[in-house]
Write an enzyme that holds these catalytic residues in place. Structure first.
Site, PDB file in Angstrom:
ATOM      1  N   GLY A 230       3.289  23.809  -2.994  1.00  0.00           N
ATOM      2  CA  GLY A 230       3.614  25.167  -2.556  1.00  0.00           C
ATOM      3  C   GLY A 230       5.047  25.585  -2.806  1.00  0.00           C
ATOM      4  CD  GLU A 266      -0.926  16.920  -2.272  1.00  0.00           C
ATOM      5  OE1 GLU A 266      -1.376  15.836  -2.651  1.00  0.00           O
ATOM      6  OE2 GLU A 266      -1.518  17.666  -1.481  1.00  0.00           O
ATOM      7  N   GLY A 268       1.960  21.831  -7.709  1.00  0.00           N
ATOM      8  CA  GLY A 268       1.170  22.169  -8.887  1.00  0.00           C
ATOM      9  C   GLY A 268       1.866  23.265  -9.675  1.00  0.00           C
ATOM     10  NE  ARG A 269       1.519  29.503  -7.678  1.00  0.00           N
ATOM     11  CZ  ARG A 269       0.450  30.251  -7.966  1.00  0.00           C
ATOM     12  NH1 ARG A 269       0.400  30.933  -9.096  1.00  0.00           N
ATOM     13  NH2 ARG A 269      -0.565  30.334  -7.131  1.00  0.00           N
ATOM     14  CB  CYS A 344     -15.822  48.001 -18.758  1.00  0.00           C
ATOM     15  SG  CYS A 344     -16.042  47.783 -20.525  1.00  0.00           S
ATOM     16  CE1 TYR A 373      -3.665  26.598  -8.332  1.00  0.00           C
ATOM     17  CE2 TYR A 373      -1.304  26.832  -8.662  1.00  0.00           C
ATOM     18  CZ  TYR A 373      -2.374  26.196  -8.067  1.00  0.00           C
ATOM     19  OH  TYR A 373      -2.142  25.156  -7.207  1.00  0.00           O
TER      20      TYR A 373
HETATM   21  C1  LIG Z   1      -3.171  23.763  -4.149  1.00  0.00           C
HETATM   22  C2  LIG Z   1      -2.671  22.556  -3.482  1.00  0.00           C
HETATM   23  C3  LIG Z   1      -1.464  21.970  -3.868  1.00  0.00           C
HETATM   24  C4  LIG Z   1      -0.556  22.572  -4.904  1.00  0.00           C
HETATM   25  O1  LIG Z   1      -0.087  23.807  -4.509  1.00  0.00           O
HETATM   26  P1  LIG Z   1       0.981  24.586  -5.469  1.00  0.00           P
HETATM   27  O2  LIG Z   1       1.191  25.866  -4.767  1.00  0.00           O
HETATM   28  O3  LIG Z   1       0.310  24.728  -6.785  1.00  0.00           O
HETATM   29  O4  LIG Z   1       2.197  23.737  -5.536  1.00  0.00           O
HETATM   30  C5  LIG Z   1      -1.093  20.794  -3.252  1.00  0.00           C
HETATM   31  N1  LIG Z   1      -1.871  20.224  -2.297  1.00  0.00           N
HETATM   32  C6  LIG Z   1      -3.035  20.772  -1.895  1.00  0.00           C
HETATM   33  C7  LIG Z   1      -3.832  20.098  -0.859  1.00  0.00           C
HETATM   34  C8  LIG Z   1      -3.480  21.950  -2.463  1.00  0.00           C
HETATM   35  O5  LIG Z   1      -4.622  22.490  -2.041  1.00  0.00           O
END
Ligand SMILES: *Cc1c(COP(=O)(O)O)cnc(C)c1O
Length: 412
Positions: A230, A266, A268-269, A344, A373
């Protein structure tokens, strides 16, 4: 290199590649692996030695990205049986953490039999089901402790701290802790607590959340805490980055206060957003009731990110000077243009009312920050347009990974 200079260098590398593509090779996704490696190395370097880094695969499970990240991460967080099977095939020895609400009985049985590095338990029932497999597992209990509500209210996408399908309230965590002391549960090794409470937090808010989660979890006796992902990504400023150095310094202080704690994040984005690009071509430009619209090849069925988040996807125009047709070349009359796609539906907007003076049919557009994403959350089947090409740009010194399927190009 400054973030601005690195961003410009990546953009130039990708723009050069896009300029050489024929129009019918567009739209295309481009993944810039040197940029990804440089960014991941900087993230890793900012974290203290005691913090483990997992990549949240749901942000982008592309094989090339997973492989390029491997030297910089301790493992991968997978959120479904599908992601688990995919990452196991791509990186057979990488440590995996298996999370996600709504694990099916078949997924529980299969993943428990194969074994994972960590199992993120989302409910009391899931703990029963996992124990019933009779398999050993290293377990983190996913908690939703309702902490720091004021801070979390600012998060772009709150996943916890209030009513939520993710994780467990403290009462259910207590129930899991009681169950784990019972005979039928003795193959499950309790490692600690997992809490991914929000997305879109800056470093200060991430640290405040981490401190609150760690204080609560260690109070329960947890020796290991995963504070989730996050970390904020600012789509209004492609050169901006989450303040990893400040975050790392803060986590180091947190570890000083909790000696022996095993701490994991952990994201991601914030790892993969910047290395991905979506390139396309303006098919048509028209004026509608005093506003200019540029319709591009492709749209939100390939790049859904701006539609889901409600932002204008950042982009650069790659001007194309030739116009081979005998009719006049359509061009924007005003300073601001809405870049829409081929669907459309009025929701198919990649960037609304943004400055693009003089944008013409035939010009190319390079959307930035399309590495997380993006393709994998998009509704590809809607309207049955062709899928984009995928191009992996790599340092010629690095051997390209084998491509599993057609339609992909690796360029040095
Ligand atoms: C989606 C998610 C992440 C990654 O979140 P980002 O906003 O992409 O960093 C990490 N842990 C869990 C459990 C998630 O659901």
């Amino acid at each position: 290199m400054s973030a601005e200079a690195a961003e410009a260098a990546g953009r130039n590398r990708v723009a050069e590649h896009v300029a050489a593509l024929p129009a019918d090779a567009l739209p295309a996704y481009l993944y810039d692996l040197p940029a990804l490696r440089e960014h991941a190395a900087a993230v890793r370097a900012a974290l203290p030695a005691g913090v483990e880094l997992h990549y949240a695969v749901k942000a982008n499970p592309d094989t090339a990205l997973l492989t390029a990240l491997r030297p910089f991460v301790d493992g991968y967080e997978v959120s479904s049986g599908g992601e688990w099977a995919h990452v196991r095939t791509v990186l057979p020895t990488a440590p995996l953490a298996f999370g996600g609400p709504g694990k099916t009985p078949a997924e529980v049985a299969e993943v428990a039999a194969a074994g994972v590095h960590r199992w993120h338990v989302e409910s009391v029932q899931e703990l029963y089901r996992l124990a019933a497999t009779g398999r050993p597992a290293d377990v983190l209990l996913r908690a939703n402790p309702g902490l720091a509500a004021g801070r979390l209210a600012t998060a772009a996408l709150a996943m916890g701290g209030g009513p939520s399908p993710f994780g467990m309230d403290p009462d259910d965590i207590g129930e899991c802790l009681r169950l784990l002391r019972r005979p039928g549960f003795d193959r499950l090794r309790l490692r600690g607590i997992h809490a991914h409470l929000a997305s879109g937090l800056d470093a200060e808010d991430q640290l405040a959340t981490a401190e609150a989660v760690v204080a609560w979890a260690t109070g329960l006796g947890a020796a290991e805490v995963n504070i989730g992902g996050g970390m904020a990504v600012d789509y209004a400023d492609p050169a901006a980055r989450f303040d990893w150095p400040a975050f790392g310094t803060g986590l180091e202080k947190l570890l000083d206060r909790h000696p022996g704690l095993r701490l994991r994040i952990e994201p991601g984005r914030s790892l993969t957003a910047y290395c991905g690009w979506y390139a396309t071509e303006v098919l048509d430009v028209k004026r509608s009731h005093e506003e200019d619209f540029a319709v591009v090849r492709g749209g939100t069925h390939h790049l859904r990110t701006p539609a889901t988040r409600g932002h204008a996807q950042p982009f650069s125009v790659l001007p194309v000077d030739g116009w081979a047709h005998p009719w006049p070349r359509p061009a924007a009359a005003g300073a601001n243009v809405t870049l829409s796609g081929q669907l459309c539906t009025p929701k198919d907007v990649l960037a609304g009312r943004v400055p693009a003076p003089g944008l013409r049919a035939g010009d190319r557009v390079l959307f930035a920050m399309a590495g997380a994403y993006a393709w994998n959350i998009s509704h590809h089947a809607f309207l049955m347009h062709p899928q984009p090409g995928f191009h992996v740009l790599d340092d010629p010194a690095v051997r390209p990974a084998a491509r599993p399927s057609g339609g992909r190009v690796t360029a040095g």
